[in-house]
Design an enzyme around this catalytic site. Structure first.
Site, mmCIF file in Angstrom:
data_model
loop_
_atom_site.group_PDB
_atom_site.id
_atom_site.type_symbol
_atom_site.label_atom_id
_atom_site.label_comp_id
_atom_site.label_asym_id
_atom_site.label_seq_id
_atom_site.Cartn_x
_atom_site.Cartn_y
_atom_site.Cartn_z
ATOM 1 N N TRP A 1 48.475 29.181 100.863
ATOM 2 C CA TRP A 1 47.394 29.134 101.852
ATOM 3 C C TRP A 1 47.535 30.187 102.948
ATOM 4 C CZ3 TRP A 1 49.946 28.767 106.297
ATOM 5 C CH2 TRP A 1 51.186 28.092 106.296
ATOM 6 N N ASN A 2 48.695 30.831 103.077
ATOM 7 C CA ASN A 2 48.867 31.654 104.295
ATOM 8 C C ASN A 2 48.171 32.998 104.240
ATOM 9 O OD1 ASN A 2 50.705 32.562 102.392
ATOM 10 N ND2 ASN A 2 52.245 33.109 103.912
ATOM 11 N N LYS B 1 44.480 29.613 90.645
ATOM 12 C CA LYS B 1 44.446 28.307 91.312
ATOM 13 C C LYS B 1 44.921 28.501 92.750
ATOM 14 C CE LYS B 1 46.585 25.300 92.638
ATOM 15 N NZ LYS B 1 46.602 24.804 94.063
ATOM 16 N N ALA C 1 45.471 27.623 96.901
ATOM 17 C CA ALA C 1 45.874 26.408 97.626
ATOM 18 C C ALA C 1 44.636 25.618 98.028
ATOM 19 C CB ALA C 1 46.684 26.799 98.863
ATOM 20 N N SER D 1 56.340 28.316 97.790
ATOM 21 C CA SER D 1 57.681 27.902 98.195
ATOM 22 C C SER D 1 58.682 28.039 97.054
ATOM 23 C CB SER D 1 57.650 26.443 98.652
ATOM 24 O OG SER D 1 57.320 25.613 97.536
ATOM 25 N N GLU E 1 57.017 35.006 93.778
ATOM 26 C CA GLU E 1 57.151 35.503 95.154
ATOM 27 C C GLU E 1 57.348 34.275 96.023
ATOM 28 O OE1 GLU E 1 56.405 39.531 94.057
ATOM 29 O OE2 GLU E 1 57.204 38.585 95.860
ATOM 30 N N LEU E 2 58.557 34.041 96.472
ATOM 31 C CA LEU E 2 58.890 32.734 97.034
ATOM 32 C C LEU E 2 59.241 32.814 98.523
ATOM 33 C CD1 LEU E 2 60.929 31.478 93.950
ATOM 34 C CD2 LEU E 2 58.488 31.230 94.415
ATOM 35 N N CYS F 1 55.910 34.931 104.659
ATOM 36 C CA CYS F 1 57.190 34.868 103.947
ATOM 37 C C CYS F 1 58.155 35.944 104.407
ATOM 38 C CB CYS F 1 56.930 35.031 102.458
ATOM 39 S SG CYS F 1 56.055 36.563 102.111
ATOM 40 N N GLU G 1 63.785 28.356 106.229
ATOM 41 C CA GLU G 1 62.613 29.149 106.596
ATOM 42 C C GLU G 1 61.832 28.357 107.657
ATOM 43 O OE1 GLU G 1 59.548 29.496 103.538
ATOM 44 O OE2 GLU G 1 59.462 31.627 104.020
HETATM 45 N N1 LIG Z 1 57.103 35.755 98.705
HETATM 46 C C1 LIG Z 1 55.818 35.805 99.013
HETATM 47 O O1 LIG Z 1 55.103 36.810 98.781
HETATM 48 C C2 LIG Z 1 55.182 34.608 99.677
HETATM 49 C C3 LIG Z 1 53.901 34.753 100.187
HETATM 50 C C4 LIG Z 1 53.307 33.650 100.809
HETATM 51 C C5 LIG Z 1 53.986 32.426 100.906
HETATM 52 N N2 LIG Z 1 55.222 32.337 100.390
HETATM 53 C C6 LIG Z 1 55.964 31.080 100.529
HETATM 54 O O2 LIG Z 1 55.091 29.951 100.291
HETATM 55 C C7 LIG Z 1 55.478 28.864 101.122
HETATM 56 C C8 LIG Z 1 54.285 28.363 101.892
HETATM 57 O O3 LIG Z 1 53.151 28.279 101.050
HETATM 58 P P1 LIG Z 1 52.719 26.861 100.453
HETATM 59 O O4 LIG Z 1 53.063 25.775 101.419
HETATM 60 O O5 LIG Z 1 51.316 26.971 99.978
HETATM 61 O O6 LIG Z 1 53.686 26.756 99.181
HETATM 62 P P2 LIG Z 1 53.581 25.650 98.033
HETATM 63 O O7 LIG Z 1 54.633 26.004 97.072
HETATM 64 O O8 LIG Z 1 53.558 24.271 98.566
HETATM 65 O O9 LIG Z 1 52.131 25.885 97.354
HETATM 66 C C9 LIG Z 1 51.806 27.115 96.801
HETATM 67 C C10 LIG Z 1 50.770 26.883 95.705
HETATM 68 O O10 LIG Z 1 51.373 26.107 94.689
HETATM 69 C C11 LIG Z 1 50.605 24.934 94.428
HETATM 70 N N3 LIG Z 1 51.560 23.903 94.051
HETATM 71 C C12 LIG Z 1 52.268 23.081 94.850
HETATM 72 N N4 LIG Z 1 53.091 22.301 94.109
HETATM 73 C C13 LIG Z 1 52.895 22.655 92.803
HETATM 74 C C14 LIG Z 1 53.420 22.235 91.549
HETATM 75 N N5 LIG Z 1 54.362 21.260 91.473
HETATM 76 N N6 LIG Z 1 52.987 22.824 90.409
HETATM 77 C C15 LIG Z 1 52.055 23.802 90.469
HETATM 78 N N7 LIG Z 1 51.505 24.251 91.624
HETATM 79 C C16 LIG Z 1 51.924 23.678 92.769
HETATM 80 C C17 LIG Z 1 49.854 24.673 95.692
HETATM 81 O O11 LIG Z 1 48.673 23.935 95.426
HETATM 82 C C18 LIG Z 1 49.534 26.094 96.146
HETATM 83 O O12 LIG Z 1 48.404 26.573 95.456
HETATM 84 C C19 LIG Z 1 56.547 29.396 102.042
HETATM 85 O O13 LIG Z 1 57.822 29.042 101.555
HETATM 86 C C20 LIG Z 1 56.405 30.916 101.964
HETATM 87 O O14 LIG Z 1 57.595 31.606 102.227
HETATM 88 C C21 LIG Z 1 55.857 33.390 99.785
HETATM 89 O O1 LIG Z 2 53.521 35.698 103.323
HETATM 90 C C1 LIG Z 2 53.697 36.549 102.507
HETATM 91 C C2 LIG Z 2 52.859 37.778 102.412
HETATM 92 O O2 LIG Z 2 53.185 38.436 101.223
HETATM 93 C C3 LIG Z 2 53.076 38.588 103.645
HETATM 94 S S1 LIG Z 2 52.429 40.191 103.590
HETATM 95 O O3 LIG Z 2 51.075 40.127 104.200
HETATM 96 O O4 LIG Z 2 52.350 40.641 102.186
HETATM 97 O O5 LIG Z 2 53.354 41.019 104.386
#
Ligand SMILES: NC(=O)c1ccc[n+]([C@@H]2O[C@H](COP(=O)([O-])OP(=O)(O)OC[C@H]3O[C@@H](n4cnc5c(N)ncnc54)[C@H](O)[C@@H]3O)[C@@H](O)[C@H]2O)c1
Ligand SMILES: O=C[C@H](O)CS(=O)(=O)O
Length: 484
Positions: free
Chosen positions: A156-157, A180, A182, A234, A255-256, A289, A386
């Site tokens: 969602w971010n 799919k 968020a 996540s 990408e976590l 992230c 985090e």
């Molecule tokens: N590395 C990156 O580029 C990056 C970018 C953005 C966010 N993030 C990470 O994402 C996290 C925050 O985002 P969030 O709260 O939406 O993460 P999240 O893992 O809760 O959800 C991400 C997506 O996965 C789906 N989802 C949740 N549980 C699932 C499951 N069991 N099976 C399949 N899909 C599922 C959600 O509906 C959503 O669409 C933070 O940890 C952040 O660091 C990483």
């Molecule tokens: O939250 C993760 C995003 O990938 C950040 S960025 O906009 O790509 O820097």
């Protein structure tokens, strides 16, 4: 005109070129985090509806990969143009569903569009190789082919950029894709689909489905027609999906989560370091992230840095993202507020000093005052978890070896930042930090031209850059035997 009257505002799933409701009519509310107003409803698609989408998307992909790279490139360029023509409306829609300040939302739309532009250009450079004959009468070729039907699950971010970072290379490579998003922020994804449809991207090539993550994720990982899964979110969820994708050996990109160290060495330019810390820590209210998660300052600069950092932080304006003066929007939900509060209370209980801000009260709702904690130590949760919110713990260090050891003492490995004016130290430290991306004298590193991604528990694979197509293609080796 209200953005909810815009042609790209949609409240249905986009499947095989059609806008559809859930077959059981179930819906989920989309809530504006700034006002708590319900601004839309989207389908809670049941698993059986998604199974049908997979069949049509795979069939569409068979046609899409037959199109020439030039044809795919031209359609991506048209989509890119339509997104930029609608940048202001798309940004307002994003602010309404995610909360980020309009200025950041406008920036994200441009960033999201830049991935489409980048891969529209990469599409016509999907090269292979020719090999020195493996034998006197043998010749070798390597061709690059689309991996097949892709699935993308996004957070969602960054409701637009995290999608185009996956959709663009998939389509450029000749793949069809099911996305799919968020449930908190589906409207930007559906708007992008509406503009892709308008651009002429064929039915079934791009599909956007809304619904329960675990339920739809299970369908996408357990159906053998899906050959690639790209996930951003996540680490906990990514790990579950990686295991599930093993059943049919899907190609996977993850990408976590992150826990970025931000190091200010004794020879740093103090003003640049303070600005870099503000830029990295408080972008998207700290909900990225790659945010600076731990700020390490050399003992010789510690007090001066804290004083300047506090001054700059206290000038940040918290408010509704639609107001032009707002710099810090609301957090996405109450769980996010609770997590940041817990880290602050834990740190204070373990000896941290509150410099400004502090835990949010019940009356604050989703608003969080940017917070700085001094005298942070590795015993505190904020050193290992985090934060994903506008809270900056500031640690003191003495020598380079010690701070690199502390910076690497985390399961995460996404981004890291440091400030120095010594070229020898730049190379030494950048090579020793256990991350996928390093910012030197800057707090902002992301670009479509750069390989975005991490190591360890921050994921695998890279998005963007000239490496980005690798995640959506397979290499095929062809060996020819010539007549002797
Ligand atoms: N590395 C990156 O580029 C990056 C970018 C953005 C966010 N993030 C990470 O994402 C996290 C925050 O985002 P969030 O709260 O939406 O993460 P999240 O893992 O809760 O959800 C991400 C997506 O996965 C789906 N989802 C949740 N549980 C699932 C499951 N069991 N099976 C399949 N899909 C599922 C959600 O509906 C959503 O669409 C933070 O940890 C952040 O660091 C990483
Ligand atoms: O939250 C993760 C995003 O990938 C950040 S960025 O906009 O790509 O820097």
């Amino acid at each position: 005109m209200s953005v909810f009257n815009a042609s790209f505002f949609r409240q249905q799933c986009y499947i095989n070129g059609h806008w559809v409701d859930a077959s059981d009519q179930q819906v989920a509310d989309v809530v504006d985090p700034a006002s708590a107003e319900i601004i839309a409803q989207v389908p809670m698609l049941p698993a059986k509806d998604l199974e049908g989408c997979i069949v049509s998307a795979e069939q569409a992909g068979q046609q899409w990969k037959q199109q020439s790279a030039t044809q795919r490139s031209q359609l991506l360029k048209k989509w890119h143009q339509l997104i930029l023509e609608n940048q202001a409306g798309l940004a307002e829609l994003m602010t309404r569903e995610q909360g980020k300040p309009l200025s950041e939302a406008i920036g994200e739309i441009a960033y999201a569009a830049s991935y489409i532009e980048w891969f529209a250009e990469e599409a016509v450079r999907m090269h292979g190789d020719t090999l020195t004959g493996p034998g006197q009468h043998k010749r070798g070729l390597v061709i690059r082919q689309p991996v097949g039907l892709c699935a993308a699950i996004t957070p969602w971010n960054f409701p637009a950029a995290m999608l185009t970072r996956k959709i663009a290379p998939a389509l450029a490579a000749g793949c069809s894709i099911i996305v799919k998003p968020a449930l908190e922020t589906p409207l930007s994804a559906l708007a992008l689909a509406a503009l892709a449809d308008e651009a002429g991207i064929p039915a079934g090539v791009l599909n956007v489905v809304t619904g329960d993550g675990p339920a739809l994720g299970k369908v996408l990982t357990q159906n053998e027609r899906v050959r690639k899964l790209s996930f951003t979110g996540s680490t906990q969820t990514g790990s579950l999906l990686m295991a599930a994708s093993a059943r049919h050996v899907q190609k996977i990109s993850l990408e976590l989560g992150g826990n970025a160290p931000f190091i200010v060495f004794a020879d740093a330019d103090l003003e640049r370091a303070v600005q870099g810390a503000i830029d990295s820590k408080f972008r998207n209210a700290g909900q990225t992230c790659v945010c600076a998660n731990r700020i390490y300052v050399h003992e010789s600069l510690y007090d001066a840095f804290l004083q300047r950092f506090q001054q700059a932080t206290q000038q940040l304006i918290v408010g509704n993202g639609l107001l032009p003066e707002s710099q810090i929007g609301p957090l996405i939900n109450q769980q996010a507020v609770h997590k940041v509060n817990q880290q602050i209370e834990d740190a204070l209980a373990k000896g941290a000093r509150l410099v400004c801000g502090g835990p949010a009260s019940a009356s604050d709702g989703l608003w969080f005052t940017p917070t700085i904690l001094a005298d942070a130590t590795s015993a505190m949760r904020c050193a290992h978890e985090e934060t994903f919110g506008p809270m900056a713990p500031v640690f003191k260090f003495t020598d380079e070896h010690e701070v690199i050891s502390q910076a690497n003492a985390t399961p995460f490995g996404l981004a890291a930042y440091f400030y120095t004016q010594n070229i020898d130290r730049m190379w030494r430290v950048a090579e020793q930090l256990e991350v996928g991306m390093v910012g030197v004298n800057t707090g902002i590193i992301s670009s479509a031209s750069a390989p975005f991604g991490g190591i360890k528990s921050s994921g695998t694979g890279r998005e963007g850059s000239r490496f980005g197509l690798d995640e959506y293609t397979e290499l095929k080796y062809i060996c020819l035997e010539l007549e002797a």
